[in-house]
Design a protein around this motif. Structure first.
Motif, PDB file in Angstrom:
ATOM      1  N   PHE A 118      -2.226  -4.643   7.168  1.00 50.54           N
ATOM      2  CA  PHE A 118      -3.631  -4.464   6.818  1.00 50.54           C
ATOM      3  C   PHE A 118      -3.857  -3.181   6.026  1.00 50.54           C
ATOM      4  CE2 PHE A 118      -3.992  -7.230  10.598  1.00 50.54           C
ATOM      5  CZ  PHE A 118      -4.800  -8.235  10.081  1.00 50.54           C
ATOM      6  N   THR A 119      -3.124  -2.143   6.354  1.00 52.41           N
ATOM      7  CA  THR A 119      -3.337  -0.855   5.690  1.00 52.41           C
ATOM      8  C   THR A 119      -2.606  -0.774   4.357  1.00 52.41           C
ATOM      9  OG1 THR A 119      -1.502   0.145   6.931  1.00 52.41           O
ATOM     10  CG2 THR A 119      -3.703   0.330   7.879  1.00 52.41           C
ATOM     11  N   SER A 120      -1.797  -1.772   4.048  1.00 51.54           N
ATOM     12  CA  SER A 120      -1.109  -1.838   2.754  1.00 51.54           C
ATOM     13  C   SER A 120      -1.908  -2.733   1.819  1.00 51.54           C
ATOM     14  CB  SER A 120       0.296  -2.406   2.928  1.00 51.54           C
ATOM     15  OG  SER A 120       0.218  -3.792   3.241  1.00 51.54           O
ATOM     16  N   GLU A 121      -1.367  -2.951   0.632  1.00 54.53           N
ATOM     17  CA  GLU A 121      -1.981  -3.879  -0.320  1.00 54.53           C
ATOM     18  C   GLU A 121      -1.342  -5.255  -0.237  1.00 54.53           C
ATOM     19  OE1 GLU A 121      -4.584  -3.298  -2.401  1.00 54.53           O
ATOM     20  OE2 GLU A 121      -4.795  -1.320  -1.449  1.00 54.53           O
ATOM     21  N   ALA A 122      -0.504  -5.467   0.778  1.00 55.62           N
ATOM     22  CA  ALA A 122       0.281  -6.699   0.841  1.00 55.62           C
ATOM     23  C   ALA A 122      -0.466  -7.869   1.465  1.00 55.62           C
ATOM     24  CB  ALA A 122       1.574  -6.450   1.620  1.00 55.62           C
ATOM     25  N   ALA A 123      -1.483  -7.597   2.256  1.00 57.14           N
ATOM     26  CA  ALA A 123      -2.187  -8.676   2.949  1.00 57.14           C
ATOM     27  C   ALA A 123      -2.895  -9.593   1.953  1.00 57.14           C
ATOM     28  CB  ALA A 123      -3.184  -8.095   3.937  1.00 57.14           C
ATOM     29  N   LYS A 124      -2.710 -10.900   2.124  1.00 52.90           N
ATOM     30  CA  LYS A 124      -3.403 -11.898   1.309  1.00 52.90           C
ATOM     31  C   LYS A 124      -4.142 -12.825   2.260  1.00 52.90           C
ATOM     32  CE  LYS A 124       0.014 -11.833  -2.446  1.00 52.90           C
ATOM     33  NZ  LYS A 124      -0.785 -10.977  -3.325  1.00 52.90           N
ATOM     34  N   ILE A 125      -5.429 -12.929   2.083  1.00 47.80           N
ATOM     35  CA  ILE A 125      -6.264 -13.648   3.033  1.00 47.80           C
ATOM     36  C   ILE A 125      -6.086 -15.158   2.955  1.00 47.80           C
ATOM     37  CG2 ILE A 125      -8.374 -14.059   1.700  1.00 47.80           C
ATOM     38  CD1 ILE A 125      -8.089 -12.500   5.237  1.00 47.80           C
ATOM     39  N   ILE A 126      -5.389 -15.650   1.943  1.00 44.29           N
ATOM     40  CA  ILE A 126      -5.187 -17.092   1.766  1.00 44.29           C
ATOM     41  C   ILE A 126      -4.163 -17.631   2.761  1.00 44.29           C
ATOM     42  CG2 ILE A 126      -5.882 -17.359  -0.643  1.00 44.29           C
ATOM     43  CD1 ILE A 126      -3.124 -16.530  -1.487  1.00 44.29           C
ATOM     44  N   MET A 127      -4.352 -18.884   3.207  1.00 44.30           N
ATOM     45  CA  MET A 127      -3.451 -19.504   4.175  1.00 44.30           C
ATOM     46  C   MET A 127      -2.130 -19.927   3.533  1.00 44.30           C
ATOM     47  SD  MET A 127      -4.652 -19.592   7.278  1.00 44.30           S
ATOM     48  CE  MET A 127      -3.646 -20.881   8.001  1.00 44.30           C
ATOM     49  N   PHE A 183     -19.299 -13.441   5.150  1.00 43.51           N
ATOM     50  CA  PHE A 183     -19.692 -12.192   5.799  1.00 43.51           C
ATOM     51  C   PHE A 183     -19.429 -12.263   7.299  1.00 43.51           C
ATOM     52  CE2 PHE A 183     -23.218 -11.206   2.445  1.00 43.51           C
ATOM     53  CZ  PHE A 183     -22.227 -10.979   1.508  1.00 43.51           C
ATOM     54  N   GLY A 184     -19.665 -13.435   7.874  1.00 42.75           N
ATOM     55  CA  GLY A 184     -19.460 -13.608   9.308  1.00 42.75           C
ATOM     56  C   GLY A 184     -18.015 -13.414   9.719  1.00 42.75           C
ATOM     57  N   ALA A 185     -17.087 -13.792   8.837  1.00 42.93           N
ATOM     58  CA  ALA A 185     -15.668 -13.615   9.138  1.00 42.93           C
ATOM     59  C   ALA A 185     -15.321 -12.138   9.239  1.00 42.93           C
ATOM     60  CB  ALA A 185     -14.816 -14.288   8.065  1.00 42.93           C
ATOM     61  N   TYR A 186     -15.883 -11.335   8.342  1.00 49.54           N
ATOM     62  CA  TYR A 186     -15.632  -9.891   8.397  1.00 49.54           C
ATOM     63  C   TYR A 186     -16.278  -9.264   9.625  1.00 49.54           C
ATOM     64  CZ  TYR A 186     -13.241  -9.316   3.938  1.00 49.54           C
ATOM     65  OH  TYR A 186     -12.306  -9.359   2.924  1.00 49.54           O
ATOM     66  N   GLU A 187     -17.457  -9.742  10.004  1.00 48.35           N
ATOM     67  CA  GLU A 187     -18.106  -9.229  11.207  1.00 48.35           C
ATOM     68  C   GLU A 187     -17.248  -9.495  12.435  1.00 48.35           C
ATOM     69  OE1 GLU A 187     -21.950 -10.966  11.487  1.00 48.35           O
ATOM     70  OE2 GLU A 187     -22.812  -9.767   9.869  1.00 48.35           O
ATOM     71  N   ASP A 235     -10.728 -16.766   5.348  1.00 52.87           N
ATOM     72  CA  ASP A 235     -11.197 -15.444   5.760  1.00 52.87           C
ATOM     73  C   ASP A 235     -11.318 -15.332   7.279  1.00 52.87           C
ATOM     74  OD1 ASP A 235     -11.914 -13.925   3.208  1.00 52.87           O
ATOM     75  OD2 ASP A 235     -12.993 -15.784   2.887  1.00 52.87           O
ATOM     76  N   TRP A 236     -11.581 -16.463   7.926  1.00 49.87           N
ATOM     77  CA  TRP A 236     -11.771 -16.471   9.372  1.00 49.87           C
ATOM     78  C   TRP A 236     -10.448 -16.566  10.126  1.00 49.87           C
ATOM     79  CZ3 TRP A 236     -16.767 -16.426  11.570  1.00 49.87           C
ATOM     80  CH2 TRP A 236     -17.817 -16.597  10.669  1.00 49.87           C
ATOM     81  N   THR A 237      -9.394 -16.948   9.444  1.00 49.40           N
ATOM     82  CA  THR A 237      -8.165 -17.343  10.145  1.00 49.40           C
ATOM     83  C   THR A 237      -6.968 -16.443   9.879  1.00 49.40           C
ATOM     84  OG1 THR A 237      -8.931 -19.639   9.902  1.00 49.40           O
ATOM     85  CG2 THR A 237      -6.653 -19.309  10.610  1.00 49.40           C
ATOM     86  N   THR A 238      -6.706 -16.100   8.621  1.00 51.20           N
ATOM     87  CA  THR A 238      -5.450 -15.435   8.270  1.00 51.20           C
ATOM     88  C   THR A 238      -5.272 -14.104   8.981  1.00 51.20           C
ATOM     89  OG1 THR A 238      -5.693 -16.441   6.085  1.00 51.20           O
ATOM     90  CG2 THR A 238      -3.948 -14.822   6.349  1.00 51.20           C
ATOM     91  N   TRP A 239      -6.350 -13.318   9.118  1.00 49.03           N
ATOM     92  CA  TRP A 239      -6.218 -12.009   9.758  1.00 49.03           C
ATOM     93  C   TRP A 239      -5.766 -12.150  11.212  1.00 49.03           C
ATOM     94  CZ3 TRP A 239      -8.889 -10.470  14.089  1.00 49.03           C
ATOM     95  CH2 TRP A 239     -10.046 -11.176  14.438  1.00 49.03           C
ATOM     96  N   LYS A 240      -6.167 -13.234  11.865  1.00 53.94           N
ATOM     97  CA  LYS A 240      -5.758 -13.463  13.256  1.00 53.94           C
ATOM     98  C   LYS A 240      -4.251 -13.730  13.338  1.00 53.94           C
ATOM     99  CE  LYS A 240     -10.265 -15.492  14.320  1.00 53.94           C
ATOM    100  NZ  LYS A 240     -10.996 -16.736  14.650  1.00 53.94           N
ATOM    101  N   LEU A 241      -3.742 -14.467  12.359  1.00 58.61           N
ATOM    102  CA  LEU A 241      -2.306 -14.766  12.319  1.00 58.61           C
ATOM    103  C   LEU A 241      -1.506 -13.504  12.012  1.00 58.61           C
ATOM    104  CD1 LEU A 241      -2.685 -18.091  10.348  1.00 58.61           C
ATOM    105  CD2 LEU A 241      -2.041 -17.889  12.753  1.00 58.61           C
ATOM    106  N   TYR A 242      -1.978 -12.701  11.059  1.00 60.23           N
ATOM    107  CA  TYR A 242      -1.324 -11.424  10.766  1.00 60.23           C
ATOM    108  C   TYR A 242      -1.264 -10.546  12.017  1.00 60.23           C
ATOM    109  CZ  TYR A 242      -1.215 -11.605   5.577  1.00 60.23           C
ATOM    110  OH  TYR A 242      -0.932 -11.885   4.259  1.00 60.23           O
ATOM    111  N   TYR A 243      -2.389 -10.435  12.697  1.00 65.66           N
ATOM    112  CA  TYR A 243      -2.466  -9.512  13.832  1.00 65.66           C
ATOM    113  C   TYR A 243      -1.630 -10.000  15.017  1.00 65.66           C
ATOM    114  CZ  TYR A 243      -4.516  -5.949  16.861  1.00 65.66           C
ATOM    115  OH  TYR A 243      -4.696  -4.864  17.685  1.00 65.66           O
ATOM    116  N   GLN A 244      -1.383 -11.299  15.084  1.00 66.22           N
ATOM    117  CA  GLN A 244      -0.564 -11.864  16.142  1.00 66.22           C
ATOM    118  C   GLN A 244       0.925 -11.639  15.900  1.00 66.22           C
ATOM    119  OE1 GLN A 244      -0.856 -16.011  18.702  1.00 66.22           O
ATOM    120  NE2 GLN A 244      -1.028 -16.162  16.507  1.00 66.22           N
ATOM    121  N   ALA A 245       1.283 -11.344  14.648  1.00 68.32           N
ATOM    122  CA  ALA A 245       2.693 -11.215  14.268  1.00 68.32           C
ATOM    123  C   ALA A 245       3.252  -9.838  14.612  1.00 68.32           C
ATOM    124  CB  ALA A 245       2.854 -11.482  12.775  1.00 68.32           C
ATOM    125  N   LYS A 246       4.499  -9.805  15.013  1.00 67.36           N
ATOM    126  CA  LYS A 246       5.191  -8.532  15.223  1.00 67.36           C
ATOM    127  C   LYS A 246       5.799  -8.037  13.915  1.00 67.36           C
ATOM    128  CE  LYS A 246       6.417  -9.431  20.064  1.00 67.36           C
ATOM    129  NZ  LYS A 246       7.535  -9.601  21.030  1.00 67.36           N
TER     130      LYS A 246
END
Length: 312
Positions: free
Chosen positions: A146-155, A222-226, A179-190
């Motif tokens: 997330f803190t890099s430029e590597a994250a891509k929100i697309i599935m 917007f709701g996904a970011y919230e 937008d609602w889904t990819t960040w959850k998958l990233y955060y679940q990954a080690k």
């Protein structure tokens, strides 16, 4: 070579002119241990018939015919029946490099990788272009992605461990579901492995959801970011809260440059921007350059929007 079984999910709707090229790119994969799940989402054209024809030729292909429910509904239907240890998504108007699976699956043999991601190229070609760039590979954690430029929100453009979807499904009835889904998958990954090699071809299709949204702006994301910001705040991930606000600010500036926005939408964008900008004005996670851009937009949104339009 170890070749774990992977499920490929392709939602299909009104793409008959692109579908053959998409499916042929899967059949041409140098990695062969896969199942292809085609989800005909009530397509009114000949897509359903094309899917059935491919399934008759290759027993690795499964077809689901369902009533139209949208992209999320189609992807979820594929997730419900997949049997692979891994899963990847391919949009039916796009296509893969012939080594897409071979390269991305290869990263899972090097350690406890949970997600493998590649770069992409976009255009209107039907043959994957040749690139001479020097390939590189970086490894990220569920924080540094997330803190890099590597994250891509697309599935798409990624391979995931299939068990990541035991408790995660894409929200139905919304636009910008990624937008609602990819960040959850990233955060679940080690561990997330990212290569700069473009192995996914995104076809510019003016009738696709992405193309339509350029003409008819939709602010529902917007709701996904919230949701994301509230989740990170609850888990005391201050850096990720700030990064999420920063990414929202960047997307709002780009969105503001859209000529099709209504006055009410422009006011909503300015309101959302002011709220997020206030949160990260002094954050060390935001570069000086971005703070300068955000500051100018906050004072003169119309001028900054025109500059963005010219640069784009």
């Amino acid at each position: 070579m170890n070749m774990p079984f992977i499920s490929i999910i392709v939602p299909v709707y009104k793409v008959e002119q692109y579908l053959h090229n998409c499916l042929n790119s899967v059949l041409a994969q140098s990695y062969t241990n896969w199942e292809l799940i085609l989800v005909d989402d009530g397509s009114p054209d000949s897509c359903g018939t094309i899917c059935d024809e491919y399934a008759q030729k290759d027993n690795r292909i499964k077809v689901i015919h369902k009533e139209n429910g949208g992209l999320s509904s189609a992807r979820n239907a594929g997730l419900d029946v997949m049997t692979g240890e891994f899963v990847s998504f391919l949009d039916s108007d796009d296509f893969w490099h012939s080594d897409y699976l071979k390269i991305l699956m290869g990263y899972f043999n090097t350690g406890d990788v949970d997600i493998a991601q590649c770069d992409f190229v976009r255009g209107v070609e039907t043959v994957f272009p040749t690139f001479s760039l020097e390939s590189s590979c970086m490894v990220y954690t569920n924080h540094s992605i997330f803190t890099s430029e590597a994250a891509k929100i697309i599935m798409w453009g990624k391979v995931y461990r299939a068990d990541f979807f035991q408790d995660i499904r894409m929200p139905e009835g919304v636009i910008n579901e990624d937008d609602w889904t990819t960040w959850k998958l990233y955060y679940q990954a080690k561990k997330i492995t990212v290569t700069n090699r473009p192995l996914y071809y995104y076809t510019y299709n003016s009738s696709s959801i992405m193309g339509i949204n350029k003409k008819k702006p939709n602010l529902s994301y917007f709701g996904a970011y919230e949701e994301r910001i509230n989740y990170f705040r609850k888990n005391r991930e201050k850096d990720l809260v700030d990064v999420s606000h920063m990414q929202l600010c960047k997307s709002l500036i780009l969105l503001y440059a859209n000529d099709m926005l209504t006055n009410e939408q422009r006011e909503e964008i300015r309101k959302r921007f002011r709220e997020s900008w206030k949160e990260i004005t002094n954050s060390p996670m935001v570069s000086f350059k971005l703070k300068l851009i955000f500051g100018v937009f906050n004072l003169c949104p119309t001028i900054m929007a025109k500059i963005i339009s010219i640069l784009r």
